[in-house]
Design a protein around this motif. Structure first.
Motif, mmCIF file in Angstrom:
data_model
loop_
_atom_site.group_PDB
_atom_site.id
_atom_site.type_symbol
_atom_site.label_atom_id
_atom_site.label_comp_id
_atom_site.label_asym_id
_atom_site.label_seq_id
_atom_site.Cartn_x
_atom_site.Cartn_y
_atom_site.Cartn_z
ATOM 1 N N THR A 4 -5.271 7.987 -0.166
ATOM 2 C CA THR A 4 -4.321 8.681 0.689
ATOM 3 C C THR A 4 -4.494 10.184 0.494
ATOM 4 O O THR A 4 -4.748 10.641 -0.630
ATOM 5 C CB THR A 4 -2.876 8.279 0.362
ATOM 6 N N GLU A 17 1.777 9.046 -1.691
ATOM 7 C CA GLU A 17 2.491 8.556 -0.517
ATOM 8 C C GLU A 17 1.493 7.749 0.313
ATOM 9 O O GLU A 17 0.644 8.296 1.006
ATOM 10 C CB GLU A 17 3.061 9.714 0.311
ATOM 11 N N ALA A 20 1.313 4.980 5.039
ATOM 12 C CA ALA A 20 0.502 4.915 6.258
ATOM 13 C C ALA A 20 -0.829 4.217 6.047
ATOM 14 O O ALA A 20 -1.496 3.874 7.021
ATOM 15 C CB ALA A 20 0.271 6.327 6.806
ATOM 16 N N SER A 21 -1.246 4.002 4.803
ATOM 17 C CA SER A 21 -2.570 3.424 4.548
ATOM 18 C C SER A 21 -2.514 2.109 3.778
ATOM 19 O O SER A 21 -3.553 1.615 3.344
ATOM 20 C CB SER A 21 -3.431 4.431 3.776
#
Length: 405
Positions: A4, A17, A20-21
């Motif tokens: 990420t 974080e 999203a991946s």
């Protein structure tokens, strides 16, 4: 950062974080497995949560060997919240020991007594306020220097140290979404072992590949082949790896068809490895040239030359040209104006006229030829031509220039 782009240092922890991946790596559990298996250093503890501060609180509980509460984040101890630590003594005196207890207090009173920072951190933990971190940004070029554990006295010792830098390079490429085309290895020689003087001196090795890559296995092979061909002038104590040329990474093309997923080495990787082992001028391929003379329509260049591999794919000639062109045209015997090669030749096509080389200062005279496809009873299909100037002077001169399969 290969998993990420959002990575930051938060107190004693490293924050990722990865919302999203997660699906890209098969879910959070699989992502955690890859983080543990591919990390340079062992993780002392790890935790995940709906927000960064909740994950950090859970991490601190695990570091202390405590069990995670049933209700998160309401039952999390305030001692695990960084912003609450200066006020823990006062908060405990009023019976406020958890996130939920603090959240139940009047906000105006908490703000007057403890400041707005504590309320802002609490809102971030519950996802009511966006969290802001100083995300780590990678440099535009990869350039790292490591001190060798012991002096490298041979190229194999140097290659052992280079593998660690190449692993770091791969992570940098994946984080920056780049593919490497050229890189340089540089090692510092310890000349004090030679003459007793401290004289800085370095040696370099440049590696290039025809297609951008994030795979280090091929680069390790190239580096190993080139290092094996030489020797160190003196023991080396430092090794540096830096990128010379990178391009945006388009990703690996994949297919569901089995014929598109052939195992083994790619063509350009094989060419590069053989070029390093045998020498660039011993591994060549034909590159097309703009010229009407068949013998000048290509030139042989080192296969590692930029654009040479692509030229091989685009090299599609006229169907009339034979697959085998003689290095030098062979003059044929003529009998009654008819060429002879293992018997009389039968012309199958009309003349294909070529007029060229009148612009070439190196040519002694222009090229004026009439090409034919001819059949020989013994030799099969042949590509022959007749000199036009000689034909106009009633001196027929025929030459064999190519052979068809």
């Amino acid at each position: 950062m290969q998993f990420t782009p959002r990575v930051a240092f938060v107190d004693e922890a490293i924050l990722l974080e990865a919302g999203a991946s997660e699906r890209l790596f098969g879910g959070r559990r699989e992502l955690l497995k890859r983080l543990v298996s591919q990390g340079d250093a062992p993780l002392l503890a790890r935790a995940s949560g709906p927000s960064a501060l909740v994950a950090l609180s859970l991490l601190r509980l695990r570091r202390q060997g405590l069990a995670c509460p049933e209700h998160v984040p309401n039952d999390l101890p305030l001692a695990t919240l960084t912003a609450a630590r200066p006020h823990l003594h006062t908060l405990e005196r009023i019976g406020c020991t958890t996130f939920g207890n603090l959240r139940g207090l009047p906000r105006a009173g908490v703000s007057r007594r403890f400041g707005t920072e504590l309320l802002q951190a609490l809102d971030c933990a519950y996802g009511q306020r966006p969290e802001r971190f100083a995300w780590i940004t990678l440099p535009g070029t990869f350039d790292q220097n490591v001190e060798l554990v012991s002096l490298a006295t041979s190229t194999s010792d140097l290659m052992f140290a280079a593998q660690h830098l190449l692993t770091r390079l791969q992570s940098w490429l994946q984080a920056r979404n780049l593919g490497v085309l050229a890189l340089e290895l540089e090692w510092t020689l310890d000349l004090r072992r030679l003459d007793g003087k401290v004289l800085p001196r370095t040696e370099k090795l440049e590696l290039r590949t025809a297609e951008p890559s994030q795979e280090m296995q091929h680069l390790r092979r190239l580096a190993s082949e080139q290092l094996a061909r030489g020797s160190l002038s003196a023991p080396a104590n430092h090794l540096r790896l830096r990128t010379l040329e990178t391009v945006p990474w388009g990703g690996d093309s994949t297919s569901l068809l089995p014929e598109d997923n052939k195992p083994g080495e790619k063509l350009h990787q094989l060419i590069e490895r053989l070029s390093v082992r045998l020498g660039e001028h011993n591994v060549t391929l034909a590159q097309p040239l703009q010229d009407h003379r068949p013998e000048r329509m290509q030139q042989w260049v080192p296969a590692r030359t930029a654009g040479a591999a692509a030229a091989l794919k685009d090299m599609a000639g006229d169907a009339i040209y034979p697959p085998w062109l003689l290095r030098e045209p062979l003059r044929l015997q003529v009998k009654g104006d008819k060429p002879i090669y293992q018997g009389a030749l039968q012309l199958l096509t009309r003349a294909r006229r070529i007029e060229a080389a009148w612009w070439d200062p190196q040519a002694t005279e222009p090229v004026l030829r009439d090409y034919f496809i001819a059949r020989s009873e013994s030799a099969g299909l042949l590509w022959v031509y007749r000199e036009r100037l000689a034909a106009e002077q009633d001196r027929a001169q025929w030459f064999l220039h190519g052979v068809y399969a």
